[in-house]
Design a protein around this motif. Structure first.
Motif, mmCIF file in Angstrom:
data_model
loop_
_atom_site.group_PDB
_atom_site.id
_atom_site.type_symbol
_atom_site.label_atom_id
_atom_site.label_comp_id
_atom_site.label_asym_id
_atom_site.label_seq_id
_atom_site.Cartn_x
_atom_site.Cartn_y
_atom_site.Cartn_z
ATOM 1 N N GLY A 16 0.789 -1.234 0.000
ATOM 2 C CA GLY A 16 0.000 0.000 0.000
ATOM 3 C C GLY A 16 0.813 1.271 0.000
ATOM 4 O O GLY A 16 0.254 2.361 0.082
ATOM 5 N N SER A 17 2.140 1.173 -0.112
ATOM 6 C CA SER A 17 2.948 2.394 -0.135
ATOM 7 C C SER A 17 2.999 3.012 -1.536
ATOM 8 O O SER A 17 3.229 4.205 -1.670
ATOM 9 C CB SER A 17 4.356 2.140 0.393
ATOM 10 O OG SER A 17 5.026 1.171 -0.387
ATOM 11 N N LYS A 18 2.787 2.203 -2.582
ATOM 12 C CA LYS A 18 2.598 2.745 -3.937
ATOM 13 C C LYS A 18 1.103 2.861 -4.127
ATOM 14 O O LYS A 18 0.400 1.861 -4.224
ATOM 15 C CB LYS A 18 3.231 1.845 -4.998
ATOM 16 C CG LYS A 18 3.020 2.385 -6.418
ATOM 17 C CD LYS A 18 3.851 1.649 -7.430
ATOM 18 C CE LYS A 18 3.539 2.042 -8.866
ATOM 19 N NZ LYS A 18 3.726 3.438 -9.192
ATOM 20 N N LYS A 19 0.630 4.090 -4.149
ATOM 21 C CA LYS A 19 -0.807 4.366 -4.113
ATOM 22 C C LYS A 19 -1.403 4.682 -5.482
ATOM 23 O O LYS A 19 -2.614 4.758 -5.630
ATOM 24 C CB LYS A 19 -1.085 5.539 -3.182
ATOM 25 C CG LYS A 19 -0.579 5.309 -1.767
ATOM 26 C CD LYS A 19 -0.645 6.581 -0.966
ATOM 27 C CE LYS A 19 0.027 6.480 0.367
ATOM 28 N NZ LYS A 19 -0.577 5.596 1.310
ATOM 29 N N LYS A 31 -11.056 4.768 -16.548
ATOM 30 C CA LYS A 31 -12.242 5.372 -15.938
ATOM 31 C C LYS A 31 -12.356 4.908 -14.488
ATOM 32 O O LYS A 31 -11.951 3.780 -14.149
ATOM 33 C CB LYS A 31 -13.520 4.926 -16.665
ATOM 34 C CG LYS A 31 -13.504 5.110 -18.163
ATOM 35 C CD LYS A 31 -13.843 6.513 -18.559
ATOM 36 C CE LYS A 31 -14.009 6.622 -20.062
ATOM 37 N NZ LYS A 31 -13.109 7.510 -20.707
ATOM 38 N N VAL A 32 -12.910 5.763 -13.651
ATOM 39 C CA VAL A 32 -13.203 5.377 -12.265
ATOM 40 C C VAL A 32 -14.152 4.180 -12.320
ATOM 41 O O VAL A 32 -15.100 4.158 -13.105
ATOM 42 C CB VAL A 32 -13.827 6.554 -11.491
ATOM 43 C CG1 VAL A 32 -14.367 6.103 -10.143
ATOM 44 C CG2 VAL A 32 -12.804 7.676 -11.323
ATOM 45 N N GLY A 33 -13.871 3.178 -11.499
ATOM 46 C CA GLY A 33 -14.679 1.964 -11.466
ATOM 47 C C GLY A 33 -14.097 0.815 -12.268
ATOM 48 O O GLY A 33 -14.526 -0.328 -12.093
ATOM 49 N N ASN A 34 -13.121 1.094 -13.168
ATOM 50 C CA ASN A 34 -12.485 0.013 -13.918
ATOM 51 C C ASN A 34 -11.839 -0.980 -12.964
ATOM 52 O O ASN A 34 -11.169 -0.577 -12.003
ATOM 53 C CB ASN A 34 -11.377 0.549 -14.839
ATOM 54 C CG ASN A 34 -11.880 1.180 -16.106
ATOM 55 O OD1 ASN A 34 -13.076 1.313 -16.317
ATOM 56 N ND2 ASN A 34 -10.955 1.600 -16.946
ATOM 57 N N VAL A 54 -9.497 -1.803 -7.968
ATOM 58 C CA VAL A 54 -10.447 -0.997 -8.724
ATOM 59 C C VAL A 54 -9.919 0.433 -8.799
ATOM 60 O O VAL A 54 -9.336 0.944 -7.838
ATOM 61 C CB VAL A 54 -11.865 -1.047 -8.097
ATOM 62 C CG1 VAL A 54 -11.880 -0.442 -6.711
ATOM 63 C CG2 VAL A 54 -12.884 -0.375 -8.987
ATOM 64 N N CYS A 55 -10.114 1.065 -9.945
ATOM 65 C CA CYS A 55 -9.699 2.453 -10.151
ATOM 66 C C CYS A 55 -10.645 3.370 -9.375
ATOM 67 O O CYS A 55 -11.860 3.297 -9.534
ATOM 68 C CB CYS A 55 -9.730 2.770 -11.640
ATOM 69 S SG CYS A 55 -9.309 4.468 -12.017
ATOM 70 N N ILE A 128 -3.343 7.571 -11.995
ATOM 71 C CA ILE A 128 -4.372 6.562 -11.782
ATOM 72 C C ILE A 128 -4.274 6.045 -10.355
ATOM 73 O O ILE A 128 -3.264 5.455 -9.975
ATOM 74 C CB ILE A 128 -4.212 5.400 -12.791
ATOM 75 C CG1 ILE A 128 -4.288 5.942 -14.222
ATOM 76 C CG2 ILE A 128 -5.254 4.313 -12.539
ATOM 77 C CD1 ILE A 128 -3.857 4.950 -15.292
ATOM 78 N N HIS A 129 -5.317 6.278 -9.561
ATOM 79 C CA HIS A 129 -5.378 5.831 -8.161
ATOM 80 C C HIS A 129 -6.224 4.568 -8.079
ATOM 81 O O HIS A 129 -7.113 4.347 -8.901
ATOM 82 C CB HIS A 129 -6.038 6.903 -7.287
ATOM 83 C CG HIS A 129 -5.331 8.220 -7.305
ATOM 84 N ND1 HIS A 129 -4.502 8.631 -6.293
ATOM 85 C CD2 HIS A 129 -5.349 9.227 -8.209
ATOM 86 C CE1 HIS A 129 -4.038 9.833 -6.574
ATOM 87 N NE2 HIS A 129 -4.541 10.217 -7.730
ATOM 88 N N TRP A 130 -5.996 3.763 -7.027
ATOM 89 C CA TRP A 130 -6.727 2.514 -6.873
ATOM 90 C C TRP A 130 -6.926 2.130 -5.430
ATOM 91 O O TRP A 130 -6.280 2.669 -4.538
ATOM 92 C CB TRP A 130 -5.991 1.375 -7.579
ATOM 93 C CG TRP A 130 -4.604 1.155 -7.043
ATOM 94 C CD1 TRP A 130 -4.237 0.632 -5.828
ATOM 95 C CD2 TRP A 130 -3.382 1.466 -7.708
ATOM 96 N NE1 TRP A 130 -2.878 0.603 -5.700
ATOM 97 C CE2 TRP A 130 -2.317 1.096 -6.848
ATOM 98 C CE3 TRP A 130 -3.068 2.002 -8.953
ATOM 99 C CZ2 TRP A 130 -0.988 1.248 -7.191
ATOM 100 C CZ3 TRP A 130 -1.743 2.153 -9.290
ATOM 101 C CH2 TRP A 130 -0.715 1.788 -8.417
#
Length: 133
Positions: A16-19, A31-34, A54-55, A128-130
């Motif tokens: 979780g350190s690479k966010k 897209k958000v939700g991918n 998930v994105c 891109i966040h996840w």
């Protein structure tokens, strides 16, 4: 969607350190939700999917370099706003803003200089966040 990574980032993603990651997205696919399948060895026999997620957020990202004699400045933009900058003099990193240092760390780099070795020229893409499952 599959996101390919170098092996150096696998443990940082799992911990979780690479966010987030920064990628080109010329066809506007993210897209958000991918759903995200995190993997190494994309398109090889060494393919290894090591996580699912998930994105959760997509942000425009840009690095713009400016060269003046012995000084180089990298301006970093997120959401089309200046996040911060890094400055080199005679090719040695002399300063970087805290926000750029945090972006670099959250992208999995140990040193800000390593981040700029990766993004060593003008670049436009997406942050891109996840969330991992």
């Amino acid at each position: 969607m599959v996101l390919g990574f170098k092996k150096q980032f696998v443990e940082k993603i799992k911990a979780g350190s690479k966010k987030h990651t920064i990628r080109e997205d010329k066809k506007n696919r993210w897209k958000v939700g991918n759903k995200i399948h995190f993997a190494t060895g994309i398109r090889t026999k060494a393919y290894n999917q090591f996580a699912d997620g998930v994105c959760t957020l997509i942000e425009p990202f840009e690095v713009k370099y400016k060269y003046e004699d012995r000084k180089t400045t990298a301006n970093v933009f997120v959401n089309n706003e200046l996040l911060g900058q890094a400055i080199w003099f005679d090719c040695k990193l002399k300063s970087s803003s805290f926000s750029v240092d945090m972006l670099s760390a959250n992208d999995g780099f140990t040193r800000t200089n390593d981040f700029f070795d990766w993004f060593d020229k003008d670049f436009k893409g997406k942050l891109i966040h996840w969330d991992l499952h």
